[in-house]
Design a protein around this motif. Structure first.
Motif, mmCIF file in Angstrom:
data_model
loop_
_atom_site.group_PDB
_atom_site.id
_atom_site.type_symbol
_atom_site.label_atom_id
_atom_site.label_comp_id
_atom_site.label_asym_id
_atom_site.label_seq_id
_atom_site.Cartn_x
_atom_site.Cartn_y
_atom_site.Cartn_z
ATOM 1 N N PHE A 63 -49.366 35.410 -18.429
ATOM 2 C CA PHE A 63 -50.607 34.864 -18.970
ATOM 3 C C PHE A 63 -51.108 33.630 -18.235
ATOM 4 O O PHE A 63 -52.144 33.062 -18.622
ATOM 5 C CB PHE A 63 -50.427 34.543 -20.447
ATOM 6 N N GLY A 64 -50.415 33.222 -17.179
ATOM 7 C CA GLY A 64 -50.736 31.995 -16.463
ATOM 8 C C GLY A 64 -52.156 31.873 -15.977
ATOM 9 O O GLY A 64 -52.742 30.798 -16.028
ATOM 10 N N ARG A 65 -52.727 32.932 -15.513
ATOM 11 C CA ARG A 65 -54.085 32.872 -14.981
ATOM 12 C C ARG A 65 -55.140 32.747 -16.062
ATOM 13 O O ARG A 65 -56.254 32.351 -15.797
ATOM 14 C CB ARG A 65 -54.352 34.109 -14.147
ATOM 15 N N TYR A 66 -54.786 33.107 -17.291
ATOM 16 C CA TYR A 66 -55.796 33.197 -18.350
ATOM 17 C C TYR A 66 -55.842 32.004 -19.287
ATOM 18 O O TYR A 66 -56.894 31.636 -19.784
ATOM 19 C CB TYR A 66 -55.586 34.475 -19.169
ATOM 20 N N VAL A 67 -54.690 31.417 -19.596
ATOM 21 C CA VAL A 67 -54.667 30.396 -20.639
ATOM 22 C C VAL A 67 -53.922 29.120 -20.247
ATOM 23 O O VAL A 67 -53.501 28.370 -21.120
ATOM 24 C CB VAL A 67 -54.053 30.970 -21.930
ATOM 25 N N GLY A 68 -53.798 28.828 -18.984
ATOM 26 C CA GLY A 68 -53.007 27.694 -18.515
ATOM 27 C C GLY A 68 -53.410 26.353 -19.090
ATOM 28 O O GLY A 68 -52.583 25.620 -19.601
ATOM 29 N N ALA A 69 -54.655 26.025 -19.019
ATOM 30 C CA ALA A 69 -55.096 24.718 -19.491
ATOM 31 C C ALA A 69 -55.034 24.606 -21.014
ATOM 32 O O ALA A 69 -54.754 23.542 -21.556
ATOM 33 C CB ALA A 69 -56.511 24.453 -19.008
ATOM 34 N N LEU A 70 -55.240 25.692 -21.705
ATOM 35 C CA LEU A 70 -55.296 25.679 -23.164
ATOM 36 C C LEU A 70 -53.947 25.402 -23.813
ATOM 37 O O LEU A 70 -53.852 24.680 -24.798
ATOM 38 C CB LEU A 70 -55.842 27.020 -23.667
ATOM 39 N N LEU A 71 -52.865 25.941 -23.287
ATOM 40 C CA LEU A 71 -51.575 25.900 -23.973
ATOM 41 C C LEU A 71 -50.708 24.681 -23.694
ATOM 42 O O LEU A 71 -49.693 24.511 -24.354
ATOM 43 C CB LEU A 71 -50.776 27.155 -23.633
ATOM 44 N N GLY A 72 -51.090 23.831 -22.769
ATOM 45 C CA GLY A 72 -50.242 22.699 -22.422
ATOM 46 C C GLY A 72 -49.841 21.861 -23.620
ATOM 47 O O GLY A 72 -48.672 21.612 -23.864
ATOM 48 N N GLU A 73 -50.808 21.387 -24.412
ATOM 49 C CA GLU A 73 -50.506 20.536 -25.551
ATOM 50 C C GLU A 73 -50.027 21.329 -26.757
ATOM 51 O O GLU A 73 -49.199 20.855 -27.524
ATOM 52 C CB GLU A 73 -51.755 19.742 -25.939
ATOM 53 N N ILE A 74 -50.531 22.516 -26.931
ATOM 54 C CA ILE A 74 -50.197 23.300 -28.117
ATOM 55 C C ILE A 74 -48.709 23.645 -28.153
ATOM 56 O O ILE A 74 -48.078 23.548 -29.196
ATOM 57 C CB ILE A 74 -51.057 24.583 -28.186
ATOM 58 N N THR A 75 -48.138 24.033 -27.032
ATOM 59 C CA THR A 75 -46.726 24.410 -27.044
ATOM 60 C C THR A 75 -45.827 23.218 -27.323
ATOM 61 O O THR A 75 -44.824 23.348 -28.017
ATOM 62 C CB THR A 75 -46.302 25.075 -25.720
ATOM 63 N N GLY A 76 -46.177 22.046 -26.800
ATOM 64 C CA GLY A 76 -45.373 20.856 -27.080
ATOM 65 C C GLY A 76 -45.398 20.485 -28.545
ATOM 66 O O GLY A 76 -44.379 20.133 -29.136
ATOM 67 N N ILE A 77 -46.564 20.582 -29.161
ATOM 68 C CA ILE A 77 -46.687 20.269 -30.583
ATOM 69 C C ILE A 77 -45.937 21.306 -31.424
ATOM 70 O O ILE A 77 -45.247 20.964 -32.384
ATOM 71 C CB ILE A 77 -48.171 20.180 -30.983
ATOM 72 N N ALA A 78 -46.080 22.591 -31.055
ATOM 73 C CA ALA A 78 -45.378 23.645 -31.801
ATOM 74 C C ALA A 78 -43.863 23.476 -31.687
ATOM 75 O O ALA A 78 -43.140 23.582 -32.681
ATOM 76 C CB ALA A 78 -45.805 25.022 -31.300
ATOM 77 N N ALA A 79 -43.381 23.217 -30.476
ATOM 78 C CA ALA A 79 -41.942 23.019 -30.287
ATOM 79 C C ALA A 79 -41.465 21.799 -31.062
ATOM 80 O O ALA A 79 -40.429 21.830 -31.725
ATOM 81 C CB ALA A 79 -41.625 22.859 -28.802
ATOM 82 N N GLY A 80 -42.232 20.717 -31.001
ATOM 83 C CA GLY A 80 -41.867 19.514 -31.734
ATOM 84 C C GLY A 80 -41.855 19.730 -33.238
ATOM 85 O O GLY A 80 -40.944 19.282 -33.933
ATOM 86 N N GLY A 81 -42.863 20.437 -33.736
ATOM 87 C CA GLY A 81 -42.920 20.726 -35.168
ATOM 88 C C GLY A 81 -41.741 21.539 -35.635
ATOM 89 O O GLY A 81 -41.156 21.271 -36.699
ATOM 90 N N LEU A 82 -41.372 22.539 -34.852
ATOM 91 C CA LEU A 82 -40.230 23.378 -35.203
ATOM 92 C C LEU A 82 -38.938 22.563 -35.215
ATOM 93 O O LEU A 82 -38.111 22.689 -36.121
ATOM 94 C CB LEU A 82 -40.123 24.547 -34.223
ATOM 95 N N LEU A 83 -38.773 21.679 -34.244
ATOM 96 C CA LEU A 83 -37.570 20.851 -34.195
ATOM 97 C C LEU A 83 -37.535 19.842 -35.334
ATOM 98 O O LEU A 83 -36.465 19.569 -35.896
ATOM 99 C CB LEU A 83 -37.477 20.128 -32.844
ATOM 100 N N VAL A 84 -38.690 19.277 -35.682
ATOM 101 C CA VAL A 84 -38.743 18.352 -36.814
ATOM 102 C C VAL A 84 -38.325 19.086 -38.089
ATOM 103 O O VAL A 84 -37.549 18.566 -38.895
ATOM 104 C CB VAL A 84 -40.148 17.728 -36.949
ATOM 105 N N LEU A 85 -38.838 20.297 -38.277
ATOM 106 C CA LEU A 85 -38.463 21.078 -39.460
ATOM 107 C C LEU A 85 -36.970 21.394 -39.480
ATOM 108 O O LEU A 85 -36.304 21.236 -40.510
ATOM 109 C CB LEU A 85 -39.267 22.372 -39.520
ATOM 110 N N LEU A 86 -36.435 21.835 -38.348
ATOM 111 C CA LEU A 86 -35.004 22.152 -38.288
ATOM 112 C C LEU A 86 -34.147 20.902 -38.510
ATOM 113 O O LEU A 86 -33.168 20.928 -39.258
ATOM 114 C CB LEU A 86 -34.650 22.786 -36.941
ATOM 115 N N GLY A 87 -34.514 19.808 -37.851
ATOM 116 C CA GLY A 87 -33.762 18.568 -38.008
ATOM 117 C C GLY A 87 -33.844 18.031 -39.424
ATOM 118 O O GLY A 87 -32.835 17.615 -40.008
#
Length: 186
Positions: A63-87
């Motif tokens: 998906f690199g050619r299609y959504v590169g700029a869009l997902l940069g911040e979203i994945t970090g927030i999603a990963a962080g949210g999941l870790l906060v919930l697990l922790g």
């Protein structure tokens, strides 16, 4: 000569990215290992992490050619949210006496949550690499092998530390996951 130098530089860059992404699995493995895991679960979690460290960048490359700029911040927030919930859940569970614990890292669901949480940023790296690099097999294999090995090393180190921390191991492990989640978000 110049072509060999460029290839060596690309390999070194891919390996450095694999180690950087594997550090998440290593440090979070320490937190989960402090909760107490058996050796067979360490292997299962490590293999699942390796699989996700291969799958996520592969999807990112696609998906690199299609959504590169869009997902940069979203994945970090999603990963962080999941870790906060697990922790947070681990910290909360450390204060519960004798109650059942719905999130267990030795179950398939627990392994999936752990593997996804440490591998989600591999997706955004795969997206970036998909725009610039064509060495998909090398990237996917390097990320998988390094991520899996670093996860196993972190789990084993956390397991060793848990024997010294006793009943506070889950609290300490939850705090580590929570802190890393907050670091991802902010």
């Amino acid at each position: 000569m110049l072509e060999t130098s460029v290839q060596t530089g690309q390999l070194a860059a891919i390996l450095m990215m694999a180690v950087a992404l594997g550090l998440d699995a290593f440090s979070l493995g320490i937190g989960v290992g402090m909760k107490g895991v058996r050796l067979r679960h360490v292997l299962g979690i490590g293999l699942m992490t390796a699989l996700f460290h291969m799958l996520m960048p592969l999807l990112g490359l696609i998906f690199g050619r299609y959504v590169g700029a869009l997902l940069g911040e979203i994945t970090g927030i999603a990963a962080g949210g999941l870790l906060v919930l697990l922790g947070g859940h681990m910290i909360w569970n450390s204060f519960q006496q004798g109650e059942s614990r719905p999130v267990n890292h030795t179950t398939l669901l627990g392994m999936l949550l752990f593997s996804l949480s440490v591998s989600i940023d591999s997706f955004s790296v795969g997206v970036s690499l998909g725009m610039f690099n064509s060495h998909a097999a090398l990237i996917v294999n390097a990320f998988g092998i390094v991520g899996g090995l670093m996860s196993i090393c972190g789990l084993l180190l956390g397991r060793k530390a848990a024997s010294r921390l006793g009943e506070y191991g889950e609290l300490a492990g939850g705090a580590i996951l929570l802190l890393f989640g907050l670091m991802f978000i902010f």
